[in-house]
Design a protein around this motif. Structure first.
Motif, mmCIF file in Angstrom:
data_model
loop_
_atom_site.group_PDB
_atom_site.id
_atom_site.type_symbol
_atom_site.label_atom_id
_atom_site.label_comp_id
_atom_site.label_asym_id
_atom_site.label_seq_id
_atom_site.Cartn_x
_atom_site.Cartn_y
_atom_site.Cartn_z
ATOM 1 N N SER A 1 -3.193 6.806 14.300
ATOM 2 C CA SER A 1 -2.202 6.653 13.239
ATOM 3 C C SER A 1 -1.273 5.508 13.603
ATOM 4 O O SER A 1 -0.703 5.486 14.701
ATOM 5 N N ALA B 1 4.101 1.674 9.569
ATOM 6 C CA ALA B 1 4.144 0.564 8.611
ATOM 7 C C ALA B 1 4.267 -0.793 9.294
ATOM 8 O O ALA B 1 3.706 -1.783 8.816
ATOM 9 N N ALA C 1 0.642 -1.492 10.184
ATOM 10 C CA ALA C 1 -0.234 -1.569 9.013
ATOM 11 C C ALA C 1 0.135 -2.711 8.073
ATOM 12 O O ALA C 1 -0.680 -3.111 7.244
ATOM 13 N N ASP D 1 -1.328 -3.382 4.743
ATOM 14 C CA ASP D 1 -0.917 -2.249 3.918
ATOM 15 C C ASP D 1 -2.065 -1.497 3.247
ATOM 16 O O ASP D 1 -1.844 -0.743 2.317
ATOM 17 N N HIS E 1 -3.117 3.341 7.086
ATOM 18 C CA HIS E 1 -2.242 3.662 8.208
ATOM 19 C C HIS E 1 -2.953 4.517 9.250
ATOM 20 O O HIS E 1 -2.317 4.971 10.201
#
Length: 158
Positions: free
Chosen positions: A74, A77, A80, A108, A111
């Motif tokens: 994971s 932002a 990502a 984007d 994630h």
């Protein structure tokens, strides 16, 4: 040294030469079989590659993986928001060290990523999340290579 760290060292040299300061550092979380570890960046630069944190070779997470469970990754932002990928080393049944990589994920677009091992009984040993920067260099094949602006490293215990 693992092959996955070579691009990191090249970017670190570029960052240090540019007289970089430390941007805020996101963490990447690795999860498998009920265990998770949040890992600091071994190197992190702003998107332009101008402001970089000092390299932290000690910023390596460790996670025990049980059997053939997948590894879930994971990213926040801050990671990502730029192109990123996962590179990994694993050991085949015959003991041979093999490597692989995920596709490059566009900014984007996601994630998280789940790393599934090949079905042949291979064991994962080393994983690195690499975030690309806007720093370009001449590629070995005559093309252009993007620099690695951030790197999060995990060693896997069996």
């Amino acid at each position: 040294m693992h092959r996955g760290l070579k691009p990191l060292l090249a970017v670190a040299a570029v960052g240090l030469a540019a007289g970089c300061s430390s941007p805020s550092q996101p963490q990447v979380t690795f999860y498998s079989h009920g265990n998770a570890v949040a890992v600091e960046a071994a190197q992190f630069c702003d998107p332009t590659g101008q402001e970089c944190s000092p390299p932290k070779p000690e910023a390596v997470g460790e996670l025990r993986m049980v059997g053939r469970d997948p590894l879930q990754i994971s990213v926040p932002a801050e990671v990502a928001g730029a192109p990123w990928q996962v590179v990994f080393l694993y050991r085949g049944l015959n003991g041979q060290e093999l490597d692989g990589r995920s596709p490059v994920f566009t900014p984007d677009s996601r994630h998280s990523y789940t790393l599934q091992l090949p079905p042949d009984g291979a064991r994962i040993e080393h994983v690195e999340v690499q975030q690309f920067s806007a720093v370009l260099s001449q590629g070995a094949d005559g093309g252009v290579d993007f620099g690695i602006g951030g790197s999060w490293v995990l060693n896997v215990k069996q």
